[in-house]
Design a protein around this motif. Structure first.
Motif, PDB file in Angstrom:
ATOM      1  N   ILE A  80       0.880  -1.172   0.000  1.00  0.00           N
ATOM      2  CA  ILE A  80       0.000   0.000   0.000  1.00  0.00           C
ATOM      3  C   ILE A  80       0.919   1.224   0.000  1.00  0.00           C
ATOM      4  CG2 ILE A  80      -1.988   1.107   1.078  1.00  0.00           C
ATOM      5  CD1 ILE A  80      -2.400  -1.840   0.359  1.00  0.00           C
ATOM      6  N   ALA A  81       1.099   1.839  -1.150  1.00  0.00           N
ATOM      7  CA  ALA A  81       2.073   2.926  -1.308  1.00  0.00           C
ATOM      8  C   ALA A  81       1.371   4.271  -1.132  1.00  0.00           C
ATOM      9  CB  ALA A  81       2.737   2.843  -2.669  1.00  0.00           C
ATOM     10  N   MET A  82       1.396   4.787   0.091  1.00  0.00           N
ATOM     11  CA  MET A  82       0.709   6.036   0.418  1.00  0.00           C
ATOM     12  C   MET A  82       1.669   7.205   0.564  1.00  0.00           C
ATOM     13  SD  MET A  82      -2.455   5.093   0.515  1.00  0.00           S
ATOM     14  CE  MET A  82      -3.288   6.431   1.374  1.00  0.00           C
ATOM     15  N   ASN A  83       2.953   6.974   0.332  1.00  0.00           N
ATOM     16  CA  ASN A  83       3.955   8.028   0.498  1.00  0.00           C
ATOM     17  C   ASN A  83       4.707   8.213  -0.812  1.00  0.00           C
ATOM     18  OD1 ASN A  83       5.924   9.811   1.289  1.00  0.00           O
ATOM     19  ND2 ASN A  83       6.770   8.519   2.909  1.00  0.00           N
ATOM     20  N   ALA A  84       4.470   9.336  -1.465  1.00  0.00           N
ATOM     21  CA  ALA A  84       5.109   9.592  -2.757  1.00  0.00           C
ATOM     22  C   ALA A  84       6.630   9.628  -2.646  1.00  0.00           C
ATOM     23  CB  ALA A  84       4.596  10.910  -3.333  1.00  0.00           C
ATOM     24  N   GLN A  85       7.171  10.012  -1.482  1.00  0.00           N
ATOM     25  CA  GLN A  85       8.618  10.099  -1.309  1.00  0.00           C
ATOM     26  C   GLN A  85       9.290   8.736  -1.434  1.00  0.00           C
ATOM     27  OE1 GLN A  85       8.403  12.131   2.614  1.00  0.00           O
ATOM     28  NE2 GLN A  85       9.751  13.669   1.706  1.00  0.00           N
ATOM     29  N   THR A  86       8.603   7.700  -1.059  1.00  0.00           N
ATOM     30  CA  THR A  86       9.217   6.368  -1.040  1.00  0.00           C
ATOM     31  C   THR A  86       8.644   5.446  -2.121  1.00  0.00           C
ATOM     32  OG1 THR A  86       7.616   5.537   0.598  1.00  0.00           O
ATOM     33  CG2 THR A  86       9.649   6.546   1.426  1.00  0.00           C
ATOM     34  N   TYR A  87       7.905   6.013  -3.061  1.00  0.00           N
ATOM     35  CA  TYR A  87       7.197   5.189  -4.045  1.00  0.00           C
ATOM     36  C   TYR A  87       8.158   4.298  -4.832  1.00  0.00           C
ATOM     37  CZ  TYR A  87       3.956   3.810  -7.709  1.00  0.00           C
ATOM     38  OH  TYR A  87       3.181   3.070  -8.561  1.00  0.00           O
ATOM     39  N   ARG A  88       9.261   4.844  -5.280  1.00  0.00           N
ATOM     40  CA  ARG A  88      10.206   4.059  -6.076  1.00  0.00           C
ATOM     41  C   ARG A  88      10.721   2.861  -5.278  1.00  0.00           C
ATOM     42  NH1 ARG A  88      13.084   5.554 -10.558  1.00  0.00           N
ATOM     43  NH2 ARG A  88      12.450   7.728 -10.232  1.00  0.00           N
ATOM     44  N   LYS A  89      11.097   3.115  -4.035  1.00  0.00           N
ATOM     45  CA  LYS A  89      11.601   2.046  -3.166  1.00  0.00           C
ATOM     46  C   LYS A  89      10.502   1.022  -2.871  1.00  0.00           C
ATOM     47  CE  LYS A  89      13.521   1.255   1.462  1.00  0.00           C
ATOM     48  NZ  LYS A  89      13.977   1.899   2.724  1.00  0.00           N
ATOM     49  N   ASP A  90       9.294   1.504  -2.630  1.00  0.00           N
ATOM     50  CA  ASP A  90       8.200   0.597  -2.299  1.00  0.00           C
ATOM     51  C   ASP A  90       7.851  -0.305  -3.475  1.00  0.00           C
ATOM     52  OD1 ASP A  90       8.086   1.807   0.192  1.00  0.00           O
ATOM     53  OD2 ASP A  90       6.588   3.276  -0.440  1.00  0.00           O
ATOM     54  N   LEU A  91       7.848   0.251  -4.663  1.00  0.00           N
ATOM     55  CA  LEU A  91       7.568  -0.553  -5.853  1.00  0.00           C
ATOM     56  C   LEU A  91       8.640  -1.625  -6.037  1.00  0.00           C
ATOM     57  CD1 LEU A  91       5.983  -1.107  -8.478  1.00  0.00           C
ATOM     58  CD2 LEU A  91       7.403   0.637  -9.596  1.00  0.00           C
ATOM     59  N   ALA A  92       9.885  -1.266  -5.783  1.00  0.00           N
ATOM     60  CA  ALA A  92      10.985  -2.215  -5.960  1.00  0.00           C
ATOM     61  C   ALA A  92      10.897  -3.388  -4.993  1.00  0.00           C
ATOM     62  CB  ALA A  92      12.322  -1.496  -5.795  1.00  0.00           C
ATOM     63  N   GLU A  93      10.272  -3.179  -3.828  1.00  0.00           N
ATOM     64  CA  GLU A  93      10.205  -4.228  -2.817  1.00  0.00           C
ATOM     65  C   GLU A  93       9.136  -5.273  -3.093  1.00  0.00           C
ATOM     66  OE1 GLU A  93      10.021  -3.215   1.257  1.00  0.00           O
ATOM     67  OE2 GLU A  93      11.712  -1.837   1.182  1.00  0.00           O
ATOM     68  N   VAL A  94       8.167  -4.960  -3.946  1.00  0.00           N
ATOM     69  CA  VAL A  94       7.082  -5.903  -4.202  1.00  0.00           C
ATOM     70  C   VAL A  94       7.626  -7.138  -4.904  1.00  0.00           C
ATOM     71  CG1 VAL A  94       4.818  -6.236  -5.265  1.00  0.00           C
ATOM     72  CG2 VAL A  94       5.476  -3.974  -4.398  1.00  0.00           C
ATOM     73  N   SER A  95       7.226  -8.304  -4.425  1.00  0.00           N
ATOM     74  CA  SER A  95       7.688  -9.549  -5.028  1.00  0.00           C
ATOM     75  C   SER A  95       7.057  -9.749  -6.403  1.00  0.00           C
ATOM     76  CB  SER A  95       7.332 -10.732  -4.120  1.00  0.00           C
ATOM     77  OG  SER A  95       7.957 -10.598  -2.863  1.00  0.00           O
ATOM     78  N   PRO A  96       7.741 -10.416  -7.305  1.00  0.00           N
ATOM     79  CA  PRO A  96       7.136 -10.716  -8.612  1.00  0.00           C
ATOM     80  C   PRO A  96       5.786 -11.406  -8.445  1.00  0.00           C
ATOM     81  CG  PRO A  96       9.466 -11.269  -8.620  1.00  0.00           C
ATOM     82  CD  PRO A  96       9.122 -10.909  -7.204  1.00  0.00           C
ATOM     83  N   GLY A  97       4.805 -10.937  -9.196  1.00  0.00           N
ATOM     84  CA  GLY A  97       3.458 -11.468  -9.072  1.00  0.00           C
ATOM     85  C   GLY A  97       2.634 -10.793  -7.990  1.00  0.00           C
ATOM     86  N   GLY A  98       3.250  -9.825  -7.309  1.00  0.00           N
ATOM     87  CA  GLY A  98       2.547  -9.135  -6.226  1.00  0.00           C
ATOM     88  C   GLY A  98       1.738  -7.953  -6.713  1.00  0.00           C
ATOM     89  N   TYR A  99       1.211  -7.178  -5.765  1.00  0.00           N
ATOM     90  CA  TYR A  99       0.306  -6.072  -6.065  1.00  0.00           C
ATOM     91  C   TYR A  99       0.789  -4.796  -5.389  1.00  0.00           C
ATOM     92  CZ  TYR A  99      -2.860  -9.749  -7.598  1.00  0.00           C
ATOM     93  OH  TYR A  99      -3.411 -10.824  -8.258  1.00  0.00           O
ATOM     94  N   LEU A 100       0.666  -3.690  -6.095  1.00  0.00           N
ATOM     95  CA  LEU A 100       0.922  -2.379  -5.523  1.00  0.00           C
ATOM     96  C   LEU A 100      -0.345  -1.542  -5.638  1.00  0.00           C
ATOM     97  CD1 LEU A 100       3.942  -0.151  -5.490  1.00  0.00           C
ATOM     98  CD2 LEU A 100       1.865   0.827  -6.476  1.00  0.00           C
ATOM     99  N   ILE A 101      -0.779  -1.020  -4.500  1.00  0.00           N
ATOM    100  CA  ILE A 101      -1.977  -0.176  -4.447  1.00  0.00           C
ATOM    101  C   ILE A 101      -1.519   1.233  -4.087  1.00  0.00           C
ATOM    102  CG2 ILE A 101      -4.169   0.203  -3.266  1.00  0.00           C
ATOM    103  CD1 ILE A 101      -4.180  -2.861  -2.722  1.00  0.00           C
ATOM    104  N   TYR A 102      -1.965   2.228  -4.851  1.00  0.00           N
ATOM    105  CA  TYR A 102      -1.517   3.587  -4.584  1.00  0.00           C
ATOM    106  C   TYR A 102      -2.685   4.554  -4.753  1.00  0.00           C
ATOM    107  CZ  TYR A 102      -1.541   4.974  -9.524  1.00  0.00           C
ATOM    108  OH  TYR A 102      -1.922   5.297 -10.810  1.00  0.00           O
ATOM    109  N   ASP A 103      -2.498   5.765  -4.244  1.00  0.00           N
ATOM    110  CA  ASP A 103      -3.515   6.808  -4.343  1.00  0.00           C
ATOM    111  C   ASP A 103      -3.405   7.455  -5.718  1.00  0.00           C
ATOM    112  OD1 ASP A 103      -5.243   8.920  -4.109  1.00  0.00           O
ATOM    113  OD2 ASP A 103      -4.460   9.643  -2.195  1.00  0.00           O
ATOM    114  N   SER A 104      -4.378   7.176  -6.567  1.00  0.00           N
ATOM    115  CA  SER A 104      -4.335   7.670  -7.951  1.00  0.00           C
ATOM    116  C   SER A 104      -4.961   9.055  -8.106  1.00  0.00           C
ATOM    117  CB  SER A 104      -5.052   6.684  -8.869  1.00  0.00           C
ATOM    118  OG  SER A 104      -6.423   6.563  -8.496  1.00  0.00           O
ATOM    119  N   THR A 105      -5.231   9.729  -6.977  1.00  0.00           N
ATOM    120  CA  THR A 105      -5.753  11.093  -7.071  1.00  0.00           C
ATOM    121  C   THR A 105      -4.794  11.980  -7.852  1.00  0.00           C
ATOM    122  OG1 THR A 105      -6.844  10.806  -4.928  1.00  0.00           O
ATOM    123  CG2 THR A 105      -6.581  13.075  -5.732  1.00  0.00           C
ATOM    124  N   TRP A 106      -3.494  11.714  -7.676  1.00  0.00           N
ATOM    125  CA  TRP A 106      -2.471  12.445  -8.414  1.00  0.00           C
ATOM    126  C   TRP A 106      -1.762  11.495  -9.371  1.00  0.00           C
ATOM    127  CZ3 TRP A 106      -3.196  12.851  -3.120  1.00  0.00           C
ATOM    128  CH2 TRP A 106      -3.748  14.070  -2.704  1.00  0.00           C
TER     129      TRP A 106
END
Length: 607
Positions: A80-106
């Motif tokens: 659950i990526a709710m912090n734009a500052q760490t988005y790149r790092k958070d995306l990199a941590e997701v395991s292959p086949g996993g899911y990333l949920i983020y706030d698409s307001t922006w």
């Protein structure tokens, strides 16, 4: 939405939530974990938060394991990526086949893509902005909204969430209503825009019956209460502060005279750690069960008083909730880095019993044993927990309260005992176990003695005589041998294979080691496992070392401190003990242990 293929994971997943400290995400994350627990799914939460008040990144990991594993792993199934500052790092941590949920307001940076991860965008800020007024309320409700979305995406029971919120806000129904509205916003949007539930999902089971969720500091405080502790002296330091907060709460409830309302306890916030332990030592000398909770920097400051209590043989219990060092280090990260300091704290020849709880359940039971040992042995006793155990919620068996428990006060003489004696000598070993008899202030004059941290003989008198001094410190060595028989024994799990290798771990490394050992066994690599529960080491530890050609020692510090203790205290060749070290401040993952063992064995096979 971008998609990637994902295998089904029922009640076996890791959710990681990336937010900003101070935004109220802790309540939402706790709600999510408790909902899974109420559904009967074994669950553990790990909070990685900064040491400032607000504004910096914070993460919370929730692991659901149908098999009851409680350690971190090397995977993240849902981020659950709710912090734009760490988005790149958070995306990199997701395991292959996993899911990333983020706030698409922006809009999201287009270059931040992964083809092997499914990305789900939910306009959480827009949803709450359209339905709630006030910046603070909107921030809080955005966190609750992602819980609602996860209810739809991961099949988390909304009725359970509703009940938890109604219980939490029973006295404030308006807050319950607003939280439930936020849950509905997230749930409805996810249900309308995505195929729900995802392959990664929860299903009700019954594996949490007879279990509780509790953190180690709360459990340790309850153990202090149960043990009969009445005096706590402390100076606030992360991550031990909540232990004394919890103890005070329990005392306010259970240690007040029911008729007069007077306190039957004394809790003192001192001006520093040196004063805190001085007060606790004084209370221990006076006959109270006294303790002080602190962390590594506090132990450093307390060392002189620890040596004083050791040499004058005054019982006291110290709870060291370890954090990352040296110096200030990282106050809100975890390590097992105070082993050598606790074992030999203070100058001169000193050794102290150290108890090593593996989870909050043992924080409760070993707290009680610590007070009994301190009085039985008349010495400082350490309970060596850490931030992972102390401040995170763990699933453990319900704590058992034995109404037949009676404190072991050790060798304390009363006036009747003194009346039958010709003379009382404070530091004389009458029984051959290294433990002298003591009296308490207010006893008959025959039981009086002078407490001195300078040289004294077995009669309690001042001495600089070489023979008299050595007689006293040699008796303390005899007492140490008695302690070896009194502290909790190590627990051994044998694979039954004559060619198995050995693994030793302790404290918060236990859960990860257990999982790693079972994983290795499933792959055909048989491993014997010994879990240390205390220092000094018992004969069973020496026997385990003797039975194996190679023994891996798992610990969370840089310098292999437990390995060093084993080499110092027992008979073992240095090259037999193979360190597995993890010391970046995050709780040790099980994958690291199994991978390190397999890599080492493969390299030996090639050689």
């Amino acid at each position: 939405m971008t998609t990637a293929r994902s295998a089904s994971k029922i009640n076996n997943f890791v959710i990681k939530i990336a937010t900003v400290n101070g935004t109220g995400s802790a309540s939402a994350n706790g709600l999510l974990m408790k909902a899974l627990f109420r559904m009967g799914i074994p669950v553990t939460g790990k909070n990685m938060f900064p040491s400032n008040i607000q504004g910096l990144p914070t993460w919370y990991e929730i692991r659901a394991s149908k098999d009851g594993y409680n350690a971190r792993t090397g995977r993240i199934d849902v981020m659950i990526a709710m912090n734009a500052q760490t988005y790149r790092k958070d995306l990199a941590e997701v395991s292959p086949g996993g899911y990333l949920i983020y706030d698409s307001t922006w809009p999201r940076e287009q270059q931040l893509q992964r083809q092997d991860v499914t990305v789900l965008g939910l306009p959480l800020a827009q949803l709450v902005n359209d339905n709630f007024a006030g910046a603070r309320v909107r921030t809080l409700m955005k966190n609750i909204a992602y819980v609602g979305a996860l209810c739809a995406l991961m099949n988390i029971d909304r009725a359970t969430v509703r009940k938890l919120l109604e219980e939490t806000f029973a006295a404030k129904p308006k807050l319950a209503a607003s939280n439930l509205q936020a849950i509905a916003l997230g749930y409805d949007y996810a249900s309308a825009h995505f195929d729900c539930p995802l392959p990664v999902q929860a299903q009700a089971m019954t594996a949490t019956a007879g279990k509780v969720l509790i953190d180690g500091n709360t459990a340790a405080a309850l153990g202090c209460l149960y043990a009969g502790a009445t005096v706590g002296a402390w100076y606030p330091i992360t991550p031990s502060t909540s232990l004394m907060d919890a103890f005070q709460g329990y005392c306010e409830r259970y240690r007040k005279d029911p008729h007069s309302g007077e306190n039957r306890f004394c809790i003192i916030q001192a001006e520093d750690e040196l004063s805190a332990i001085g007060m606790a030592v004084g209370a221990g000398w006076a006959g109270a069960r006294a303790f002080t909770p602190t962390s590594g920097p506090g132990i450093s400051l307390m060392s002189e008083f620890i040596g004083f209590a050791y040499y004058t043989e005054i019982p006291i219990v110290l709870f060291d909730i370890q954090r990352v060092g040296p110096s200030t280090g990282m106050p809100t990260r975890t390590q097992q880095c105070d082993l050598m300091m606790a074992a030999y704290a203070s100058h001169g020849d000193t050794r102290h019993p150290v108890l090593l709880p593996a989870d909050p359940g043992e924080c409760f039971t070993l707290a009680v044993q610590a007070f009994d040992l301190a009085e039985r042995l008349q010495t400082p006793v350490f309970v060596l927990s850490d931030l992972d155990i102390g401040m995170n919620d763990w699933m453990v068996d319900e704590l058992v309260w034995d109404d037949h428990y009676r404190p072991d006060r050790g060798k304390v003489l009363n006036d009747e005992d003194l009346a039958d004696m010709d003379k009382f000598y404070r530091f004389m070993d009458s029984d051959g176990d290294g433990i002298a008899y003591r009296t308490l202030p207010g006893s008959d004059r025959k039981g009086s003695y002078f407490v001195r941290g300078s040289g004294h003989n077995q009669y309690g008198g001042y001495t600089e005589d070489a023979t008299e001094y050595q007689q006293v410190v040699d008796r303390l060595t005899d007492k140490w041998q008695t302690a070896c028989k009194l502290v909790p024994q190590a627990i051994t799990h044998s694979s039954g294979s004559p060619n198995s290798i050995g693994v030793i771990a302790f404290g918060s490394s236990h859960g990860a080691t257990t999982e790693a050992v079972e994983r290795l066994s499933a792959e055909g690599c048989e491993v014997d496992y010994l879990r240390l529960r205390a220092f000094p080491f018992g004969a069973e530890v020496q026997a385990f070392l003797d039975q194996h050609q190679s023994v891996f020692v798992v610990e969370q510090n840089r310098d292999a401190q437990m390995r060093s203790l084993l080499l110092l205290e027992l008979h073992v060749q240095q090259d037999k003990l193979i360190p597995i070290l993890h010391y970046n401040g995050l709780p040790i993952p099980s994958d690291l242990i199994s991978d390190r063992i397999k890599t080492h064995l493969q390299s030996e096979a090639v050689a």
